[in-house]
Design a protein around this motif. Structure first.
Motif, PDB file in Angstrom:
ATOM      1  N   ALA A 112      -2.830  -5.377  -5.117  1.00 34.18           N
ATOM      2  CA  ALA A 112      -3.983  -4.475  -5.217  1.00 34.18           C
ATOM      3  C   ALA A 112      -5.231  -5.128  -4.636  1.00 34.18           C
ATOM      4  CB  ALA A 112      -4.205  -4.093  -6.677  1.00 34.18           C
ATOM      5  N   ALA A 113      -5.411  -6.433  -4.899  1.00 36.07           N
ATOM      6  CA  ALA A 113      -6.565  -7.153  -4.343  1.00 36.07           C
ATOM      7  C   ALA A 113      -6.473  -7.261  -2.827  1.00 36.07           C
ATOM      8  CB  ALA A 113      -6.666  -8.540  -4.970  1.00 36.07           C
ATOM      9  N   ASP A 114      -5.249  -7.318  -2.304  1.00 37.82           N
ATOM     10  CA  ASP A 114      -5.068  -7.420  -0.848  1.00 37.82           C
ATOM     11  C   ASP A 114      -5.640  -6.231  -0.095  1.00 37.82           C
ATOM     12  OD1 ASP A 114      -3.930  -9.861  -0.775  1.00 37.82           O
ATOM     13  OD2 ASP A 114      -1.872  -9.194  -0.405  1.00 37.82           O
ATOM     14  N   GLN A 115      -5.751  -5.099  -0.751  1.00 40.75           N
ATOM     15  CA  GLN A 115      -6.248  -3.903  -0.059  1.00 40.75           C
ATOM     16  C   GLN A 115      -7.707  -4.052   0.367  1.00 40.75           C
ATOM     17  OE1 GLN A 115      -5.354  -0.757  -2.862  1.00 40.75           O
ATOM     18  NE2 GLN A 115      -3.273  -0.500  -2.053  1.00 40.75           N
ATOM     19  N   HIS A 116      -8.394  -5.034  -0.211  1.00 41.91           N
ATOM     20  CA  HIS A 116      -9.802  -5.282   0.152  1.00 41.91           C
ATOM     21  C   HIS A 116      -9.969  -6.600   0.906  1.00 41.91           C
ATOM     22  CE1 HIS A 116     -10.765  -1.977  -2.560  1.00 41.91           C
ATOM     23  NE2 HIS A 116     -10.032  -2.579  -3.496  1.00 41.91           N
ATOM     24  N   ALA A 117      -8.866  -7.263   1.228  1.00 41.51           N
ATOM     25  CA  ALA A 117      -8.923  -8.545   1.938  1.00 41.51           C
ATOM     26  C   ALA A 117      -8.766  -8.317   3.433  1.00 41.51           C
ATOM     27  CB  ALA A 117      -7.811  -9.475   1.435  1.00 41.51           C
ATOM     28  N   PRO A 118      -9.196  -9.293   4.282  1.00 39.70           N
ATOM     29  CA  PRO A 118      -8.973  -9.168   5.736  1.00 39.70           C
ATOM     30  C   PRO A 118      -7.486  -8.962   6.046  1.00 39.70           C
ATOM     31  CG  PRO A 118     -10.434 -10.998   5.248  1.00 39.70           C
ATOM     32  CD  PRO A 118      -9.907 -10.538   3.939  1.00 39.70           C
ATOM     33  N   ARG A 119      -7.208  -8.175   7.061  1.00 41.26           N
ATOM     34  CA  ARG A 119      -5.832  -7.789   7.364  1.00 41.26           C
ATOM     35  C   ARG A 119      -4.933  -8.992   7.579  1.00 41.26           C
ATOM     36  NH1 ARG A 119      -2.856  -6.967  11.847  1.00 41.26           N
ATOM     37  NH2 ARG A 119      -4.606  -7.541  13.166  1.00 41.26           N
ATOM     38  N   GLN A 164      -5.212 -11.914   6.304  1.00 42.13           N
ATOM     39  CA  GLN A 164      -5.208 -12.855   5.188  1.00 42.13           C
ATOM     40  C   GLN A 164      -4.704 -12.186   3.914  1.00 42.13           C
ATOM     41  OE1 GLN A 164      -9.385 -14.447   6.566  1.00 42.13           O
ATOM     42  NE2 GLN A 164      -8.612 -15.844   5.016  1.00 42.13           N
ATOM     43  N   ARG A 165      -3.725 -11.322   4.068  1.00 45.92           N
ATOM     44  CA  ARG A 165      -3.105 -10.666   2.922  1.00 45.92           C
ATOM     45  C   ARG A 165      -1.775 -11.328   2.607  1.00 45.92           C
ATOM     46  NH1 ARG A 165      -4.334  -4.392   4.831  1.00 45.92           N
ATOM     47  NH2 ARG A 165      -6.616  -4.588   4.791  1.00 45.92           N
ATOM     48  N   HIS A 166      -1.312 -11.146   1.389  1.00 45.79           N
ATOM     49  CA  HIS A 166      -0.062 -11.757   0.945  1.00 45.79           C
ATOM     50  C   HIS A 166       1.134 -11.137   1.658  1.00 45.79           C
ATOM     51  CE1 HIS A 166      -2.525 -13.096  -2.513  1.00 45.79           C
ATOM     52  NE2 HIS A 166      -1.610 -14.043  -2.659  1.00 45.79           N
ATOM     53  N   THR A 167       1.997 -11.989   2.127  1.00 42.38           N
ATOM     54  CA  THR A 167       3.326 -11.554   2.534  1.00 42.38           C
ATOM     55  C   THR A 167       4.251 -11.734   1.332  1.00 42.38           C
ATOM     56  OG1 THR A 167       3.947 -13.755   3.287  1.00 42.38           O
ATOM     57  CG2 THR A 167       2.910 -12.294   4.905  1.00 42.38           C
ATOM     58  N   ALA A 168       5.445 -11.131   1.413  1.00 41.45           N
ATOM     59  CA  ALA A 168       6.406 -11.300   0.321  1.00 41.45           C
ATOM     60  C   ALA A 168       6.766 -12.777   0.160  1.00 41.45           C
ATOM     61  CB  ALA A 168       7.649 -10.462   0.597  1.00 41.45           C
ATOM     62  N   ARG A 169       6.873 -13.496   1.275  1.00 42.91           N
ATOM     63  CA  ARG A 169       7.211 -14.915   1.190  1.00 42.91           C
ATOM     64  C   ARG A 169       6.095 -15.708   0.527  1.00 42.91           C
ATOM     65  NH1 ARG A 169      10.774 -18.423   2.833  1.00 42.91           N
ATOM     66  NH2 ARG A 169      10.182 -20.587   3.231  1.00 42.91           N
ATOM     67  N   ARG A 170       4.838 -15.363   0.842  1.00 43.96           N
ATOM     68  CA  ARG A 170       3.721 -16.081   0.224  1.00 43.96           C
ATOM     69  C   ARG A 170       3.675 -15.819  -1.290  1.00 43.96           C
ATOM     70  NH1 ARG A 170       1.187 -20.379  -0.761  1.00 43.96           N
ATOM     71  NH2 ARG A 170      -1.049 -20.164  -1.221  1.00 43.96           N
ATOM     72  N   ILE A 171       3.972 -14.598  -1.686  1.00 44.61           N
ATOM     73  CA  ILE A 171       4.009 -14.287  -3.115  1.00 44.61           C
ATOM     74  C   ILE A 171       5.105 -15.093  -3.799  1.00 44.61           C
ATOM     75  CG2 ILE A 171       4.600 -12.464  -4.765  1.00 44.61           C
ATOM     76  CD1 ILE A 171       3.016 -10.535  -3.033  1.00 44.61           C
ATOM     77  N   ARG A 193      12.239  -7.466  -2.757  1.00 43.18           N
ATOM     78  CA  ARG A 193      12.546  -6.111  -3.206  1.00 43.18           C
ATOM     79  C   ARG A 193      11.454  -5.574  -4.121  1.00 43.18           C
ATOM     80  NH1 ARG A 193      16.973  -7.308  -5.213  1.00 43.18           N
ATOM     81  NH2 ARG A 193      16.452  -7.327  -7.440  1.00 43.18           N
ATOM     82  N   VAL A 194      10.958  -6.418  -5.029  1.00 44.43           N
ATOM     83  CA  VAL A 194       9.914  -5.997  -5.961  1.00 44.43           C
ATOM     84  C   VAL A 194       8.608  -5.722  -5.220  1.00 44.43           C
ATOM     85  CG1 VAL A 194       8.486  -6.761  -7.902  1.00 44.43           C
ATOM     86  CG2 VAL A 194      10.952  -7.156  -7.929  1.00 44.43           C
ATOM     87  N   VAL A 195       8.273  -6.578  -4.251  1.00 49.17           N
ATOM     88  CA  VAL A 195       7.035  -6.388  -3.479  1.00 49.17           C
ATOM     89  C   VAL A 195       7.070  -5.056  -2.737  1.00 49.17           C
ATOM     90  CG1 VAL A 195       5.750  -7.227  -1.476  1.00 49.17           C
ATOM     91  CG2 VAL A 195       6.442  -8.823  -3.265  1.00 49.17           C
ATOM     92  N   ALA A 196       8.200  -4.739  -2.122  1.00 49.05           N
ATOM     93  CA  ALA A 196       8.327  -3.456  -1.410  1.00 49.05           C
ATOM     94  C   ALA A 196       8.142  -2.285  -2.371  1.00 49.05           C
ATOM     95  CB  ALA A 196       9.687  -3.379  -0.728  1.00 49.05           C
TER      96      ALA A 196
END
Length: 488
Positions: A70-77, A79-86, A105-108
């Motif tokens: 949810a926070a990624d929606q306001h972050a620079p494109r 610099q958002r989380h990928t599934a691997r980074r999570i 799967r959960v991230v998707a």
């Protein structure tokens, strides 16, 4: 779940042998529902979950994943989380011990719940011959004069044929951008109708609405001289000119692998130009119609430079980008015009070009030319003992200077007379004569001048060729026949 061979057996028994659904179910030990499904769908069947799989290991982290996304929606494109980074953060910061595939799967799933926009579709671009080119900068590593160096690659690619021009510079400043165009259009022997760019900071002063841009005056002058139109991509949308984006990597992999070892930028650019020629020949089938469609290069010359007006200080120096460059001492106190190119500075006093310097890289450098200070040295000969412009001269000048100053307290005057020979003879000729004189133990200006005159006379004689003897008229041999009466 049935295998495809089982499904095939059911369908053949029903459609070819005429067995009933009941009989097939009884003989093959399947339910009638399964048999009817096989008659409708020849498979292979895929298992479909009726409810989500339980994820006991990730359940405790589900809310945290939702907060990050949810926070990624306001972050620079970028610099958002990928599934691997999570997955990495959960593993390293929160002790998660499950599999990465579970996190993916959960991230998707969470992204669908949050309404994250789907991947934006791209389009295959098409253009007519001569219609469009794309320009971009890239970087590559080379070994320049033995030093690992990052060079900047100006890349222009014609969209229809894919023919590319690549030129290396030590920077990406506006003057290098302009020179890249001048070189590219000269090599192509033509100009496309339109060129597409990123929002390059040296060119674009302000991003306006849509694709409108406020650009610098020198770019407008370039566009006006070569009569092409420009277009700029949306911010952070490099894919809109993907052809030239891909070119940068293609050049690194094919023209600059292995890492080239060159002695100069000119040698590197000769290597790149040879590669461009090879690529153009390879694409000749599409290049030939594109070459005919390009607009002819307009007459006249466009100077790929930016202009600055610089004051001359008491040291007869101007300062540009924290480096200093000499001009003739008669310009002290004036303002000179500097035409700054990618690799050099040309300095003008009104319309007279008074100095040309190679452009210094870095900061704090001082570029001095001896000829700018000869008049001042003639008036102030003692300055020759410590003047930086004299101390930077190569051998054998330093050997001559040390000998003259050590042999005679007034030897500085003789040294100035030697330097003043640069007013009569070419610098390289003077250096060679000084070297010959020092080797022969001759240290006076007149002796060195005589060596120069001797060299000059020998050069004139060599150009004139071997000496010619007196011209003798050849008589007609038939006159002797007449005197002897032969044939009378």
């Amino acid at each position: 779940m049935l295998k495809v061979v089982d499904i095939e057996c059911i369908r053949k028994l029903y459609f070819r042998e005429g067995w009933s659904v009941r009989k097939i179910a009884r003989e093959l030990h399947h339910s009638r529902k399964t048999v009817r499904k096989a008659l409708v769908d020849a498979g292979p069947w895929k298992y479909r979950l009726t409810r989500p799989r339980p994820s006991p290991k990730v359940g405790a982290f589900l809310e945290l994943i939702r907060q990050w996304l949810a926070a990624d929606q306001h972050a620079p494109r970028k610099q958002r989380h990928t599934a691997r980074r999570i997955y990495e953060r959960l593993r390293d910061e929160h002790g998660y011990q499950g599999a990465e595939s579970t996190i993916r799967r959960v991230v998707a799933q969470v992204r669908r719940e949050l309404g994250t926009p789907p991947v934006e579709p791209y389009f295959v671009l098409s253009s007519d011959p001569g219609e469009m080119a794309q320009v971009d900068w890239g970087q590559a590593k080379v070994e320049l004069a033995g030093v690992p160096t990052t060079v900047h690659l100006f890349c222009l690619r014609l969209h229809y044929s894919g023919v590319a021009f690549v030129w290396a510079s030590v920077h990406e400043k506006l003057e290098a951008f302009l020179e890249g165009h001048v070189r590219a259009f000269a090599w192509l022997e033509g100009v496309p109708e339109k060129v597409v760019y990123d929002n390059l900071s040296p060119v674009v002063r302000k991003v306006l609405q849509g694709h409108e841009r406020e650009v610098c005056e020198r770019f407008v002058a370039l566009r006006s001289h070569y009569l092409f139109d420009s277009a700029f991509t949306n911010p952070a949308a490099a894919h809109e000119k993907g052809g030239v984006e891909n070119l940068v990597g293609y050049v690194r992999r094919n023209a600059l692998t292995p890492v080239p070892k060159v002695g100069s930028m000119d040698e590197l650019n000769a290597l790149l130009l040879a590669w461009c020629e090879q690529e153009r020949r390879r694409r000749h089938e599409r290049w030939n119609p594109e070459r005919k469609a390009l607009r002819a290069v307009p007459p006249g010359t466009f100077k790929p430079c930016v202009v600055h007006y610089l004051p001359v200080n008491k040291l007869s120096l101007v300062t540009y980008e924290r480096n200093r460059y000499s001009v003739p001492t008669r310009c002290i106190g004036q303002v000179v015009r500097a035409e700054v190119y990618a690799d050099r500075l040309e300095l003008y006093d009104r319309e007279e070009r008074v100095a040309v310097h190679r452009r210094a890289t870095g900061r704090g450098h001082t570029e001095l030319h001896l000829e700018h200070f000869l008049g001042a040295l003639a008036r102030k000969p003692y300055a020759v003992t410590h003047a930086a412009v004299v101390r930077q001269l190569p051998e054998p000048y330093q050997t001559l200077r040390r000998h003259l100053l050590k042999a005679d307290p007034s030897g500085y005057r003789e040294m100035v007379q030697v330097l003043l020979l640069h007013r009569e003879f070419a610098p390289e000729a003077v250096r060679e004569a000084v070297q010959e004189a020092v080797a022969a133990g001759l240290f006076h200006a007149e002796e060195i001048r005589q060596l120069l005159l001797n060299r000059h006379e020998r050069h004139k004689e060599a150009q004139a060729g071997p000496p010619r003897g007196p011209s003798v008229r050849v008589g007609d041999p038939r006159r002797y026949d007449a005197l002897l009466g032969v044939g009378a």
